[in-house]
Design an enzyme around this catalytic site. Structure first.
Site, PDB file in Angstrom:
ATOM      1  CE  LYS A 112      -3.444  -2.776   0.864  1.00  0.00           C
ATOM      2  NZ  LYS A 112      -4.650  -2.976   0.126  1.00  0.00           N
TER       3      LYS A 112
HETATM    4  C1  LIG Z   1      -0.848  -7.858   2.384  1.00  0.00           C
HETATM    5  C2  LIG Z   1      -1.975  -7.772   1.400  1.00  0.00           C
HETATM    6  N1  LIG Z   1      -1.981  -8.615   0.367  1.00  0.00           N
HETATM    7  C3  LIG Z   1      -2.973  -8.579  -0.529  1.00  0.00           C
HETATM    8  C4  LIG Z   1      -4.028  -7.704  -0.421  1.00  0.00           C
HETATM    9  C5  LIG Z   1      -5.083  -7.691  -1.478  1.00  0.00           C
HETATM   10  O1  LIG Z   1      -4.910  -6.602  -2.355  1.00  0.00           O
HETATM   11  P1  LIG Z   1      -6.133  -6.003  -3.170  1.00  0.00           P
HETATM   12  O2  LIG Z   1      -7.136  -5.566  -2.167  1.00  0.00           O
HETATM   13  O3  LIG Z   1      -5.573  -4.878  -3.931  1.00  0.00           O
HETATM   14  O4  LIG Z   1      -6.660  -7.100  -4.008  1.00  0.00           O
HETATM   15  C6  LIG Z   1      -4.060  -6.806   0.644  1.00  0.00           C
HETATM   16  C7  LIG Z   1      -5.140  -5.816   0.839  1.00  0.00           C
HETATM   17  O5  LIG Z   1      -5.631  -5.199   0.005  1.00  0.00           O
HETATM   18  C8  LIG Z   1      -2.987  -6.821   1.550  1.00  0.00           C
HETATM   19  O6  LIG Z   1      -2.946  -5.941   2.546  1.00  0.00           O
HETATM   20  N1  LIG Z   2      -6.402  -5.262   2.199  1.00  0.00           N
HETATM   21  C1  LIG Z   2      -6.750  -3.905   2.355  1.00  0.00           C
HETATM   22  C2  LIG Z   2      -8.210  -3.714   2.180  1.00  0.00           C
HETATM   23  C3  LIG Z   2      -8.531  -2.527   1.382  1.00  0.00           C
HETATM   24  O1  LIG Z   2      -7.986  -2.584   0.127  1.00  0.00           O
HETATM   25  P1  LIG Z   2      -7.710  -1.291  -0.739  1.00  0.00           P
HETATM   26  O2  LIG Z   2      -6.522  -1.649  -1.555  1.00  0.00           O
HETATM   27  O3  LIG Z   2      -8.925  -1.054  -1.527  1.00  0.00           O
HETATM   28  O4  LIG Z   2      -7.434  -0.137   0.166  1.00  0.00           O
HETATM   29  C4  LIG Z   2      -6.205  -3.426   3.686  1.00  0.00           C
HETATM   30  O5  LIG Z   2      -5.251  -4.027   4.140  1.00  0.00           O
HETATM   31  O6  LIG Z   2      -6.692  -2.496   4.260  1.00  0.00           O
END
Ligand SMILES: Cc1ncc(COP(=O)(O)O)c(C=O)c1O
Ligand SMILES: N[C@@H](CCOP(=O)(O)O)C(=O)O
Length: 472
Positions: A112
């Site tokens: 993120k």
């Molecule tokens: C460590 C981790 N891996 C994978 C994901 C999944 O990613 P996305 O929500 O973009 O599919 C998340 C949260 O979004 C995460 O925090």
């Molecule tokens: N896995 C995310 C959940 C939200 O996903 P986002 O990429 O739309 O912000 C988290 O860890 O908060």
């Protein structure tokens, strides 16, 4: 560059507009009116660029009209200067076919940071053009929250409210959010799941008493991947990885641990921009709505099951709507109706066009707890790599996807193992250390508010603590 809503009735906006709006006023998500496309020569010419410069090349078509190249360059250099690795997102080879793309070298140890370190700076840059105030309302299953808080803590014209599901994030994840003592940071633990939190956040955007875009008092925006700027920044590392593995002359496959479908949709955007991608492998845990949707067309949300990969404990994947819009013929009116049906019934069937369009690039797989643990143990023994549970789910899918052995497969390593020490220790016997800069995380004081998982409780709390917008 103009952006349109997936539900067809919100006004088109430019990049500054979509960044500050977060979600479209018709409840849809913004996507570029058309995909910018690079020639293979243009992509080849990006090989070897430092990460921040690559980011400028990849993102400039999306920010055109709202940022000059120099403004974008300054923001990227500052954002990626905060990473602990010179390569920003280094690639690590596991064997002849498999690589890990380490996305966890930012300040809060998850992928993120790659987008949110930029987004925090974008907010500030755009706010400096007016004297307005922004209210961020976000939902987290553990990682978005801390990355967003790190990106905006202490910024004067921004308040941030982050909702996390009480007791369903790891202790490290929670403390990364709740120990940040800044007057503009508000952590809320809700009684409910990430899906409940995300639904309440989306509702606030359409609440006429709250959102300035609907006549309310607060200029509300998003830090979740419903905000286009989040996704845009995540497109860059697909280019970075592919270029190191012989792209664009050679195709690469990516395995992506998936929850809200943001990260893997960024891969889809890279492909639409001309990056040759063999397959995008969507890896889910037992919260497998995406695996069912992609393999059978059944997009129906069950109850969220808590797992050792808590950040993927999601059943309603917001960004799937962007894919359905794009592969289903970009018919916002039809999609709005389809999504209304899903919101009412928590279930829908994909159309044939949506299924065929998705299957051209996406494959999916589901790993249960046993498969996840087996992959963590295998990676430790075979490669000497300690994986976090989410990355292990990605690698499990990568190894099972049946990709041609001549094609490199890159698994996105989305979090540092030290964010999930209990699961890692139980499976590998290794106690992963937090980086020294976070060594005192468990000595810091926590502060957060517990609220019932009801919209009224959240709305009242935000209304009481946020600063009103000057155009509200
Ligand atoms: C460590 C981790 N891996 C994978 C994901 C999944 O990613 P996305 O929500 O973009 O599919 C998340 C949260 O979004 C995460 O925090
Ligand atoms: N896995 C995310 C959940 C939200 O996903 P986002 O990429 O739309 O912000 C988290 O860890 O908060």
């Amino acid at each position: 560059m103009k952006y349109v809503s997936t539900r067809g009735s919100a006004p088109p906006l430019d990049f500054e507009g979509v960044t500050l709006a977060g979600l479209a006023s018709d409840g849809g998500l913004y996507v570029p009116e058309e995909w910018p496309r690079f020639s293979q020569d243009e992509i080849a010419a990006m090989a070897g660029l430092p990460y921040a410069e690559l980011a400028v090349r990849v993102m400039a078509p999306f920010t055109a009209g709202s940022l000059s190249d120099d403004e974008l360059r300054n923001l990227c250099q500052a954002a990626y200067g905060s990473f602990a690795h010179d390569a920003v997102t280094p690639l690590v080879q596991l064997d002849q076919q498999h690589w890990l793309l380490e996305l966890f070298h930012g300040p809060t140890l998850a992928f993120k940071d790659v987008a949110l370190q930029l987004l925090g700076r974008l907010f500030e840059h755009f706010l400096s053009r007016s004297d307005n105030h922004l209210t961020i309302v976000g939902a987290t299953s553990g990682d978005t929250g801390s990355a967003a808080i790190d990106a905006v803590a202490g910024r004067e014209r921004i308040d941030i409210f982050i909702l996390h599901p009480d007791g369903r994030v790891s202790d490290v994840q929670r403390r990364q959010m709740t120990t940040v003592q800044a007057p503009n940071v508000h952590n809320i633990a809700i009684d409910g799941s990430f899906d409940d939190a995300q639904a309440m956040v989306k509702r606030m955007f359409n609440d006429a008493d709250m959102a300035a875009s609907n006549g309310g008092c607060f200029r509300i925006t998003a830090v979740n991947s419903i905000n286009w700027a989040r996704l845009m920044a995540q497109v860059v590392y697909y280019f970075a990885a592919a270029l190191q593995l012989g792209g664009p002359q050679r195709k690469v496959a990516f395995a992506v641990p998936t929850g809200n479908f943001g990260d893997v949709f960024a891969g889809y955007v890279a492909a639409r921009m001309g990056l040759p991608i063999e397959r995008l492998i969507v890896a889910t845990n037992v919260n497998d709505i995406l695996h069912r949707a992609l393999s059978t067309g059944d997009y129906s949300a069950g109850t969220v099951t808590p797992t050792d990969a808590p950040s993927m404990d999601i059943q309603v994947s917001s960004n799937f709507e962007r894919l359905l819009f794009d592969v289903g013929g970009r018919d916002g009116v039809a999609l709005a109706e389809q999504m209304r049906g899903f919101e009412a019934d928590k279930a829908m069937q994909l159309t044939n066009a949506q299924r065929d369009g998705a299957s051209a690039l996406f494959t999916s797989a589901r790993a249960n707890a046993e498969a996840m643990r087996a992959t963590m143990a295998y990676a430790a023994e075979r490669y000497g790599q300690i994986l976090d549970p989410h990355t292990a789910i990605g690698l499990a899918a990568a190894r099972d996807a049946g990709i041609d052995p001549a094609v490199p497969v890159v698994t996105l390593a989305t979090a540092h193992p030290a964010k999930f020490p209990d699961a890692v220790k139980a499976t590998t016997g290794v106690n992963p250390d937090l980086p020294t800069r976070m060594g005192d995380l468990f000595d810091r004081e926590e502060s957060f508010t517990r609220l019932p998982g009801t919209y009224d409780a959240i709305r009242d709390y935000v209304a009481e603590h946020a600063t009103e917008s000057t155009d509200g």
